[in-house]
Design a protein around this motif. Sequence first.
Motif, PDB file in Angstrom:
ATOM      1  N   LEU A 166      11.858   2.062  -2.783  1.00 30.93           N
ATOM      2  CA  LEU A 166      10.934   3.217  -2.385  1.00 30.93           C
ATOM      3  C   LEU A 166      10.327   3.032  -1.131  1.00 30.93           C
ATOM      4  N   THR A 167      10.657   1.874  -0.482  1.00 35.18           N
ATOM      5  CA  THR A 167       9.994   1.676   0.797  1.00 35.18           C
ATOM      6  C   THR A 167      11.092   2.044   1.971  1.00 35.18           C
ATOM      7  N   HIS A 168      10.375   2.396   2.938  1.00 34.46           N
ATOM      8  CA  HIS A 168      11.237   3.093   4.157  1.00 34.46           C
ATOM      9  C   HIS A 168      11.760   1.886   5.053  1.00 34.46           C
ATOM     10  N   ASP A 169      12.875   1.670   5.035  1.00 36.87           N
ATOM     11  CA  ASP A 169      13.578   0.646   5.790  1.00 36.87           C
ATOM     12  C   ASP A 169      12.946   0.457   7.128  1.00 36.87           C
ATOM     13  N   ARG A 170      12.846   1.355   7.822  1.00 34.07           N
ATOM     14  CA  ARG A 170      12.432   1.259   9.316  1.00 34.07           C
ATOM     15  C   ARG A 170      10.923   1.074   9.450  1.00 34.07           C
ATOM     16  N   THR A 171      10.231   2.106   8.762  1.00 31.80           N
ATOM     17  CA  THR A 171       8.816   2.172   9.143  1.00 31.80           C
ATOM     18  C   THR A 171       8.038   1.235   8.265  1.00 31.80           C
ATOM     19  N   GLY A 172       8.392   1.064   7.045  1.00 36.18           N
ATOM     20  CA  GLY A 172       7.502   0.499   5.970  1.00 36.18           C
ATOM     21  C   GLY A 172       6.742   1.119   5.021  1.00 36.18           C
ATOM     22  N   GLY A 173       6.808   2.568   5.260  1.00 34.30           N
ATOM     23  CA  GLY A 173       5.956   3.422   4.533  1.00 34.30           C
ATOM     24  C   GLY A 173       6.405   3.256   3.053  1.00 34.30           C
ATOM     25  N   ILE A 174       5.669   3.287   1.963  1.00 38.75           N
ATOM     26  CA  ILE A 174       6.272   3.263   0.617  1.00 38.75           C
ATOM     27  C   ILE A 174       5.740   4.887   0.158  1.00 38.75           C
ATOM     28  N   ALA A 202       0.905   3.525  -2.860  1.00 35.52           N
ATOM     29  CA  ALA A 202       1.142   2.521  -2.385  1.00 35.52           C
ATOM     30  C   ALA A 202       0.543   1.326  -2.507  1.00 35.52           C
ATOM     31  N   SER A 203      -0.725   1.487  -2.530  1.00 37.29           N
ATOM     32  CA  SER A 203      -1.422   0.210  -2.828  1.00 37.29           C
ATOM     33  C   SER A 203      -1.243  -0.525  -4.171  1.00 37.29           C
ATOM     34  N   LEU A 204      -0.724   0.343  -5.205  1.00 39.63           N
ATOM     35  CA  LEU A 204      -0.358  -0.159  -6.505  1.00 39.63           C
ATOM     36  C   LEU A 204       1.011  -0.901  -6.258  1.00 39.63           C
ATOM     37  N   THR A 205       1.881  -0.526  -5.476  1.00 45.57           N
ATOM     38  CA  THR A 205       3.048  -1.055  -5.221  1.00 45.57           C
ATOM     39  C   THR A 205       2.827  -2.266  -4.334  1.00 45.57           C
ATOM     40  N   VAL A 206       1.802  -2.374  -3.266  1.00 42.17           N
ATOM     41  CA  VAL A 206       1.597  -3.496  -2.567  1.00 42.17           C
ATOM     42  C   VAL A 206       1.086  -4.432  -3.088  1.00 42.17           C
ATOM     43  N   LEU A 210       2.599  -8.164  -3.642  1.00 39.66           N
ATOM     44  CA  LEU A 210       2.031  -9.612  -3.370  1.00 39.66           C
ATOM     45  C   LEU A 210       1.992 -10.430  -4.381  1.00 39.66           C
ATOM     46  N   ARG A 211       1.911 -10.034  -5.809  1.00 41.47           N
ATOM     47  CA  ARG A 211       1.798 -11.052  -6.709  1.00 41.47           C
ATOM     48  C   ARG A 211       3.292 -11.717  -6.805  1.00 41.47           C
ATOM     49  N   HIS A 212       4.463 -11.080  -6.629  1.00 41.01           N
ATOM     50  CA  HIS A 212       5.549 -11.559  -6.994  1.00 41.01           C
ATOM     51  C   HIS A 212       6.285 -12.377  -5.532  1.00 41.01           C
ATOM     52  N   GLY A 213       5.084 -12.359  -4.481  1.00 37.61           N
ATOM     53  CA  GLY A 213       5.788 -13.259  -3.348  1.00 37.61           C
ATOM     54  C   GLY A 213       6.339 -12.384  -2.154  1.00 37.61           C
ATOM     55  N   PHE A 214       6.252 -10.999  -2.260  1.00 32.54           N
ATOM     56  CA  PHE A 214       7.267 -10.214  -1.161  1.00 32.54           C
ATOM     57  C   PHE A 214       6.209  -9.750  -0.085  1.00 32.54           C
ATOM     58  N   PHE A 215       5.975 -10.891   0.926  1.00 29.54           N
ATOM     59  CA  PHE A 215       4.969 -10.771   1.848  1.00 29.54           C
ATOM     60  C   PHE A 215       5.394  -9.988   3.215  1.00 29.54           C
ATOM     61  N   ASP A 216       6.695 -10.326   3.352  1.00 26.61           N
ATOM     62  CA  ASP A 216       7.456  -9.573   4.300  1.00 26.61           C
ATOM     63  C   ASP A 216       7.041  -7.867   4.314  1.00 26.61           C
ATOM     64  N   GLU A 217       7.719  -7.542   2.861  1.00 21.82           N
ATOM     65  CA  GLU A 217       7.472  -6.189   2.701  1.00 21.82           C
ATOM     66  C   GLU A 217       6.030  -5.484   2.642  1.00 21.82           C
ATOM     67  N   VAL A 218       5.068  -6.575   2.275  1.00 23.60           N
ATOM     68  CA  VAL A 218       3.819  -6.083   2.473  1.00 23.60           C
ATOM     69  C   VAL A 218       3.254  -5.786   3.862  1.00 23.60           C
ATOM     70  N   GLU A 219       3.699  -6.761   4.569  1.00 27.93           N
ATOM     71  CA  GLU A 219       3.378  -6.807   6.035  1.00 27.93           C
ATOM     72  C   GLU A 219       3.954  -5.574   6.759  1.00 27.93           C
ATOM     73  N   HIS A 220       5.143  -5.414   6.248  1.00 31.27           N
ATOM     74  CA  HIS A 220       5.850  -4.019   6.834  1.00 31.27           C
ATOM     75  C   HIS A 220       5.027  -2.789   6.626  1.00 31.27           C
ATOM     76  N   TRP A 221       4.627  -2.580   5.396  1.00 27.15           N
ATOM     77  CA  TRP A 221       3.597  -1.395   4.863  1.00 27.15           C
ATOM     78  C   TRP A 221       2.308  -1.518   5.802  1.00 27.15           C
ATOM     79  N   ARG A 222       1.678  -2.871   5.948  1.00 29.00           N
ATOM     80  CA  ARG A 222       0.348  -2.899   6.647  1.00 29.00           C
ATOM     81  C   ARG A 222       0.678  -2.281   7.997  1.00 29.00           C
TER      82      ARG A 222
END
Length: 232
Positions: A166-174, A202-206, A210-222
């Motif tokens: 559900l995360t846009h590969d280029r922009t990071g939007g969820i 999106a905050s629920l997904t983020v 985060l709880r499972h260690g996917f920091f790159d995906e969260v930084e993309h959304w930020r």
Amino acid sequence: DGSIILRTRWTTAEGEAETIEFMPTDGDTSSVVRRVTGISGTVRFRQELTVRPNFADIIPWVRQLPQRADAHRLLAIGGPDGILVTGPRLHADGNTHVGEFEVRAGQTVDVVLTWYPSWQEIPVAGDVDEMLADTVARWDGWLPDNVHDGPYGAHVERSLTLLRALTHDRTGGIVAAATTSLPEAFGGSRNWDYRYVWLRDASLTVSTLLRHGFFDEVEHWRSWLLRAIAGD
């Protein structure tokens, strides 16, 4: 496997067939691929295609293109949107296009629907075997081994893969959910469009990522969020 592939088994009085559907993740175009494989006997399929770009406001210009590699090609153009359908032949029926085909045991029929910017060259549908292998490898390689060692591990891993999809590969939007324009009650006014990035969802997904260690995906959304609120 953990890949984002929809697998459906169809059983009729005459036979059995299976469809797999997936979306390749590489390139500048967006495609939906459907592969139909005969399991036993003979199964007849009917296709109906109604192309309506720009939030269903446009009835596009549709025409047949010359066949390529024995596959029929149908092209629909509506403003900036181009949609190419490669597979069994479709013919006009009013403002809809329809077609039928049969699959026998061991036979495979592929259908590829590709969106592209209409001002660019008409794309060539890729090899479905390669697209399928690349898509499976992409998703199987994203999720680390033993990402969740608690109960319901397989369900958690499947859910994490869906959240990533559900995360846009280029922009990071969820996006909020993989649905659009579904009413809470049929005939009611509470009719939501879930294609957009709702900050609450999106905050629920983020939080889960985060709880499972996917920091790159969260930084993309930020980064997406900072751009979205930038300026006045």
